[in-house]
Design a protein around this motif. Structure first.
Motif, PDB file in Angstrom:
ATOM      1  N   HIS A 152       0.728  -0.933  -0.398  1.00 20.15           N
ATOM      2  CA  HIS A 152       0.136   0.019  -0.180  1.00 20.15           C
ATOM      3  C   HIS A 152       1.209   1.360  -0.091  1.00 20.15           C
ATOM      4  O   HIS A 152       1.282   1.610   1.317  1.00 20.15           O
ATOM      5  N   GLN A 153       0.903   1.646  -1.012  1.00 13.27           N
ATOM      6  CA  GLN A 153       1.489   3.033  -1.363  1.00 13.27           C
ATOM      7  C   GLN A 153       3.122   3.139  -0.737  1.00 13.27           C
ATOM      8  O   GLN A 153       4.140   3.464  -0.095  1.00 13.27           O
ATOM      9  N   GLU A 155       4.498   0.333   0.968  1.00  9.27           N
ATOM     10  CA  GLU A 155       4.490   0.296   1.993  1.00  9.27           C
ATOM     11  C   GLU A 155       4.255  -1.801   2.132  1.00  9.27           C
ATOM     12  O   GLU A 155       2.896  -1.877   1.555  1.00  9.27           O
TER      13      GLU A 155
END
Length: 138
Positions: free
Chosen positions: A51-52, A54
């Motif tokens: 997610h983004q 990470e």
């Protein structure tokens, strides 16, 4: 499983520091940096969810690639648990197993706690009492 989560799936092992951090964050046992450094590049296949950028979930399959394969490291960071990510990771790994593994290859895993319920969805079956999983930790 929610398909609208802004997650990126990659079919490669995580970086060593990400792997070590996610294992412990998800409640799995700690592993050594030396072990991760040697083991991660030897993965037969892997799946990471980000997610983004990470790492929020991961899983790997290890083994000889012909006779025996073993599903390991299915882990999701606590903030992302109960959103279907474990199932998404397993689906990715099993897609690779079904596409690449030879007929009659044996695929195993060790399910912690109630995790066996997830793995049953992919055709895995408990083997006890006919057989018993065993582990030696060095």
């Amino acid at each position: 499983m929610s398909d609208d989560l802004p997650l990126q799936l990659s079919l490669e092992p995580p970086a060593e520091h990400e792997y070590l951090g996610l294992r412990t964050a998800a409640g799995l046992s700690a592993m050594s940096p030396e072990g991760a450094r040697a083991g991660l590049p030897a993965s037969w296949c892997a799946a990471c969810l980000r997610h983004q950028g990470e790492l929020v979930g991961m899983g790997r399959v290890v083994g000889d690639g012909g006779l025996f394969l073993f599903v390991v490291d299915i882990a999701v960071t606590p903030a992302w648990q109960r959103k279907g990510l474990g199932q998404r990771i397993m689906q990715s790994l099993m897609d690779q197993v079904h596409a690449r593994a030879p007929a009659r290859a044996m695929v195993g895993l060790i399910a912690d706690g109630q995790a066996y319920r997830l793995y049953e969805k992919f055709g895995f079956r408990l083997v006890a009492p006919g057989a018993h999983g065993m582990l030696l930790r060095l």
